[in-house]
Design an enzyme around this catalytic site. Structure first.
Site, PDB file in Angstrom:
ATOM      1  N   GLU A 194       0.894  -1.173  -0.024  1.00 36.79           N
ATOM      2  CA  GLU A 194      -0.054   0.001   0.089  1.00 36.79           C
ATOM      3  C   GLU A 194       0.847   1.270   0.036  1.00 36.79           C
ATOM      4  O   GLU A 194       0.358   2.381   0.359  1.00 36.79           O
ATOM      5  CB  GLU A 194      -1.137  -0.036   1.250  1.00 36.79           C
ATOM      6  CG  GLU A 194      -0.439  -0.201   2.638  1.00 36.79           C
ATOM      7  CD  GLU A 194      -1.374  -0.255   3.724  1.00 36.79           C
ATOM      8  OE1 GLU A 194      -1.979   0.578   3.999  1.00 36.79           O
ATOM      9  OE2 GLU A 194      -1.325  -1.321   4.308  1.00 36.79           O
ATOM     10  N   CYS A 223      -3.243  -3.972   4.638  1.00 33.35           N
ATOM     11  CA  CYS A 223      -2.208  -4.957   5.063  1.00 33.35           C
ATOM     12  C   CYS A 223      -2.449  -6.305   4.761  1.00 33.35           C
ATOM     13  O   CYS A 223      -1.947  -7.263   5.281  1.00 33.35           O
ATOM     14  CB  CYS A 223      -2.084  -4.929   6.676  1.00 33.35           C
ATOM     15  SG  CYS A 223      -1.636  -3.156   7.260  1.00 33.35           S
ATOM     16  N   HIS A 248      -1.466 -10.231  12.422  1.00 31.83           N
ATOM     17  CA  HIS A 248      -0.773  -8.932  11.978  1.00 31.83           C
ATOM     18  C   HIS A 248      -0.806  -8.128  12.963  1.00 31.83           C
ATOM     19  O   HIS A 248      -1.681  -7.931  13.993  1.00 31.83           O
ATOM     20  CB  HIS A 248      -2.058  -8.432  11.040  1.00 31.83           C
ATOM     21  CG  HIS A 248      -1.747  -7.138  10.613  1.00 31.83           C
ATOM     22  ND1 HIS A 248      -0.558  -6.601  10.114  1.00 31.83           N
ATOM     23  CD2 HIS A 248      -2.748  -5.723  10.932  1.00 31.83           C
ATOM     24  CE1 HIS A 248      -0.924  -5.498   9.922  1.00 31.83           C
ATOM     25  NE2 HIS A 248      -1.935  -4.897  10.549  1.00 31.83           N
TER      26      HIS A 248
HETATM   27  P1  HMG Z   1      -3.695   6.676  21.642  1.00 34.67           P
HETATM   28  O1  HMG Z   1      -4.917   7.145  21.682  1.00 34.67           O
HETATM   29  O2  HMG Z   1      -2.425   7.555  21.716  1.00 34.67           O
HETATM   30  O3  HMG Z   1      -3.299   5.673  22.736  1.00 34.67           O
HETATM   31  O4  HMG Z   1      -3.171   5.533  20.483  1.00 34.67           O
HETATM   32  P2  HMG Z   1      -4.259   5.158  24.007  1.00 34.67           P
HETATM   33  O5  HMG Z   1      -4.639   6.518  24.790  1.00 34.67           O
HETATM   34  O6  HMG Z   1      -5.296   4.269  23.770  1.00 34.67           O
HETATM   35  O7  HMG Z   1      -3.147   4.205  24.876  1.00 34.67           O
HETATM   36  C1  HMG Z   1      -2.669   3.114  24.328  1.00 34.67           C
HETATM   37  C2  HMG Z   1      -2.597   2.003  25.402  1.00 34.67           C
HETATM   38  O8  HMG Z   1      -1.423   2.394  26.192  1.00 34.67           O
HETATM   39  C3  HMG Z   1      -3.704   1.798  26.355  1.00 34.67           C
HETATM   40  O9  HMG Z   1      -4.023   0.417  26.427  1.00 34.67           O
HETATM   41  C4  HMG Z   1      -3.407   2.675  27.228  1.00 34.67           C
HETATM   42  O10 HMG Z   1      -4.026   2.218  28.563  1.00 34.67           O
HETATM   43  C5  HMG Z   1      -2.050   2.231  27.516  1.00 34.67           C
HETATM   44  P3  HMG Z   1      -5.117  -0.488  25.916  1.00 34.67           P
HETATM   45  O11 HMG Z   1      -6.286   0.237  26.573  1.00 34.67           O
HETATM   46  O12 HMG Z   1      -4.948  -0.302  24.517  1.00 34.67           O
HETATM   47  O13 HMG Z   1      -4.951  -1.892  26.401  1.00 34.67           O
HETATM   48  N1  HMG Z   1      -1.106   3.245  28.418  1.00 34.67           N
HETATM   49  C6  HMG Z   1      -0.239   2.800  29.159  1.00 34.67           C
HETATM   50  N2  HMG Z   1       0.460   1.566  29.429  1.00 34.67           N
HETATM   51  C7  HMG Z   1       1.395   1.339  30.267  1.00 34.67           C
HETATM   52  N3  HMG Z   1       1.710   2.540  30.944  1.00 34.67           N
HETATM   53  C8  HMG Z   1       1.469   3.847  30.966  1.00 34.67           C
HETATM   54  C9  HMG Z   1       0.325   3.982  29.510  1.00 34.67           C
HETATM   55  N4  HMG Z   1      -0.264   5.040  29.306  1.00 34.67           N
HETATM   56  C10 HMG Z   1      -1.230   4.544  28.432  1.00 34.67           C
HETATM   57  N5  HMG Z   1       1.806   4.822  31.449  1.00 34.67           N
HETATM   58  C11 HMG Z   1      -3.693   4.108  19.003  1.00 34.67           C
HETATM   59  C12 HMG Z   1      -3.467   4.476  20.138  1.00 34.67           C
HETATM   60  C13 HMG Z   1      -3.404   2.675  18.602  1.00 34.67           C
HETATM   61  C14 HMG Z   1      -5.000   4.200  18.506  1.00 34.67           C
HETATM   62  C15 HMG Z   1      -2.873   4.867  17.910  1.00 34.67           C
HETATM   63  O14 HMG Z   1      -1.673   4.698  17.890  1.00 34.67           O
HETATM   64  C16 HMG Z   1      -3.229   4.584  16.235  1.00 34.67           C
HETATM   65  O15 HMG Z   1      -4.050   5.200  15.803  1.00 34.67           O
HETATM   66  N6  HMG Z   1      -2.631   3.911  15.462  1.00 34.67           N
HETATM   67  C17 HMG Z   1      -2.830   3.555  14.228  1.00 34.67           C
HETATM   68  C18 HMG Z   1      -3.810   2.432  13.880  1.00 34.67           C
HETATM   69  C19 HMG Z   1      -3.828   1.147  14.109  1.00 34.67           C
HETATM   70  O16 HMG Z   1      -2.474   0.805  14.335  1.00 34.67           O
HETATM   71  N7  HMG Z   1      -4.843   0.447  14.536  1.00 34.67           N
HETATM   72  C20 HMG Z   1      -4.662  -1.025  14.718  1.00 34.67           C
HETATM   73  C21 HMG Z   1      -5.863  -1.687  13.989  1.00 34.67           C
HETATM   74  S1  HMG Z   1      -6.160  -1.515  12.379  1.00 34.67           S
HETATM   75  C22 HMG Z   1      -4.708  -2.332  11.398  1.00 34.67           C
HETATM   76  O17 HMG Z   1      -4.121  -3.293  12.369  1.00 34.67           O
HETATM   77  C23 HMG Z   1      -4.442  -2.092   9.941  1.00 34.67           C
HETATM   78  C24 HMG Z   1      -3.274  -1.317   9.879  1.00 34.67           C
HETATM   79  O18 HMG Z   1      -2.090  -2.188  10.068  1.00 34.67           O
HETATM   80  C25 HMG Z   1      -3.331  -0.615   8.366  1.00 34.67           C
HETATM   81  C26 HMG Z   1      -3.472  -1.564   7.240  1.00 34.67           C
HETATM   82  O19 HMG Z   1      -4.147  -2.443   7.188  1.00 34.67           O
HETATM   83  O20 HMG Z   1      -2.892  -1.160   6.199  1.00 34.67           O
HETATM   84  C27 HMG Z   1      -3.049  -0.147  10.735  1.00 34.67           C
END
Ligand code: HMG
Length: 389
Positions: free
Chosen positions: A79, A111, A233
């Site tokens: 992609e 992906c 993945h």
């Molecule tokens: P965010 O909003 O900054 O993070 O973005 P958050 O506030 O949700 O925190 C993440 C985690 O860290 C949470 O844990 C927190 O509790 C924890 P969870 O509730 O998820 O278990 N946390 C801590 N843990 C330990 N100590 C601390 C602490 N503070 C917080 N001090 C998000 C996170 C993944 C949403 C963001 O990075 C993002 O948008 N990423 C891109 C999207 C993505 O990867 N999506 C995955 C599914 S889609 C997919 O796999 C397809 C893809 O590969 C693309 C394709 O297909 O081409 C993306």
């Protein structure tokens, strides 16, 4: 006749950024990235690498002359394409010196596309067992500096040779697919970085996994106890852990511990690279096979592929005797040998990509140790160089 993955080989960047350092620069707690996201290092891909060079660098070291002679299908899943018309596979075939009678195509579905490539290649080899297919998932994951997606970037390519009587993983014919229109992550053609609804995408990923995994169990009359390991993945490694945890209630406490231990092996290399979109599931498979001492020939491995947009597939394979012969055994050492860049250096490299501009451009490639590099653009044509030639 068995058909499946005969060899796997990976390429990425010689550079990485430390996730604790990135967290501090973004006013985040390091544990958010290290534990909450589950990443310790992130590959920083320099402008001298693109989807084409990463793909060629991944495949070249594993191919023998006999492989090259037998390959009649090259599928490049990406992609991060470099052209809206011409397939990246054509450039890759040239760099690899494949013969002219090869079918070369580029596949896209976020992906997921490399999995479509593997399944198409499986069918192809079943019909032509004397031939081999090369499938490469190659991408650079880019969300942008200072975005929530930033700690889930990365990049690299996984090359897989699909053959009869494979050395590594004999694929079964069973699989369950789910494909529906979902706006969780996409990249309009005017964008160089992805648009994403992060939390929504993570929820959809789990929904898809539940759907295809449980669909697979029902369709094949297997139970979770039949699987030695489940690989995912891994856009960030906590994502796979969440998906695995969502089905652990189907297993006994002892099986749960075993599946979690195998998962830890399966995510160990992804923790150091980050997301690589199409190749991510297969880096996790390689990570499992390279680092898990408890695997045995005959073990059933389940693979969950997810691509936003969205398409998911769960499929399986049996580990083959002597599977280590088909693996990229030097990968852990290569990752350990990478150079750590500072956050400002990472930011500068992020901004230094080839511009979407018709003007001639030159890229500083001299510090890139990889065999195939992008040196720039002349007359609106990308210039690729084999540094060993
Ligand atoms: P965010 O909003 O900054 O993070 O973005 P958050 O506030 O949700 O925190 C993440 C985690 O860290 C949470 O844990 C927190 O509790 C924890 P969870 O509730 O998820 O278990 N946390 C801590 N843990 C330990 N100590 C601390 C602490 N503070 C917080 N001090 C998000 C996170 C993944 C949403 C963001 O990075 C993002 O948008 N990423 C891109 C999207 C993505 O990867 N999506 C995955 C599914 S889609 C997919 O796999 C397809 C893809 O590969 C693309 C394709 O297909 O081409 C993306």
């Amino acid at each position: 006749m068995k058909v499946g993955i005969d060899k796997l080989h990976f390429a990425s960047s010689q550079l990485y950024v430390d996730m604790s350092e990135l967290a501090l620069a973004r006013q985040a707690e390091p544990d958010k990235y290290l534990i909450g996201i589950g990443q310790s290092q992130m590959a920083v891909v320099p402008p001298s690498q693109d989807a084409v060079t990463l793909a060629a660098n991944a495949a070249a070291p594993m191919l023998t002359e006999a492989d090259i002679a037998a390959i009649d299908l090259l599928i490049v899943a990406t992609e991060s394409g470099v052209d809206n018309s011409k397939a990246a596979a054509i450039y890759v075939a040239k760099l690899l010196g494949l013969n002219r009678r090869v079918r070369t195509i580029e596949l896209k579905e976020a992906c997921y596309a490399a999995t479509a490539g593997v399944k198409l290649a499986q069918s192809h080899v079943q019909v032509h067992p004397d031939k081999k297919a090369l499938v490469i998932g190659t991408d650079i994951a880019r969300y942008g500096l200072h975005t929530p997606g930033e700690p889930t970037q990365g990049g690299g390519a996984m090359a897989m040779l699909i053959s009869a009587e494979p050395q590594v993983l004999a694929l079964t014919d069973d699989s369950v697919v789910l494909s529906q229109d979902v706006m969780d992550f996409w990249r309009p053609i005017y964008q160089t970085t992805a648009l994403v609804d992060g939390k929504y995408s993570s929820n959809i990923y789990i929904d898809y996994f539940q759907d295809v995994f449980k669909g697979y169990l029902a369709q094949t009359s297997t139970t979770i106890a039949n699987f030695k390991a489940l690989v995912f993945h891994l856009p960030y490694t906590k994502m796979g852990l969440k998906a695995l945890r969502s089905v652990l209630p189907l297993a006994t406490p002892t099986q749960q511990q075993a599946l979690l231990a195998h998962f830890d092996c399966a995510r160990s290399l992804n923790r150091k690279v980050g997301n690589l979109y199409t190749g991510s599931l297969y880096l996790s498979l390689l990570s499992l096979l390279l680092t898990d001492a408890k695997l045995q020939p005959g073990d059933l491995i389940g693979l969950f592929s997810y691509g936003s947009g969205a398409e998911g597939e769960f499929y399986t394979g049996h580990l083959q005797p002597g599977y280590q012969r088909g693996l990229d055994l030097g990968l852990p050492q290569r990752l350990a040998n990478r150079r750590r860049v500072s956050v400002p250096e990472y930011e500068a490299l992020f901004e230094a990509q080839l511009k979407l501009d018709p003007a001639d451009q030159a890229i500083a490639f001299q510090d890139d140790p990889h065999r195939f590099v992008l040196t720039g653009q002349i007359n609106e044509q990308r210039q690729y160089l084999d540094q060993w030639a």
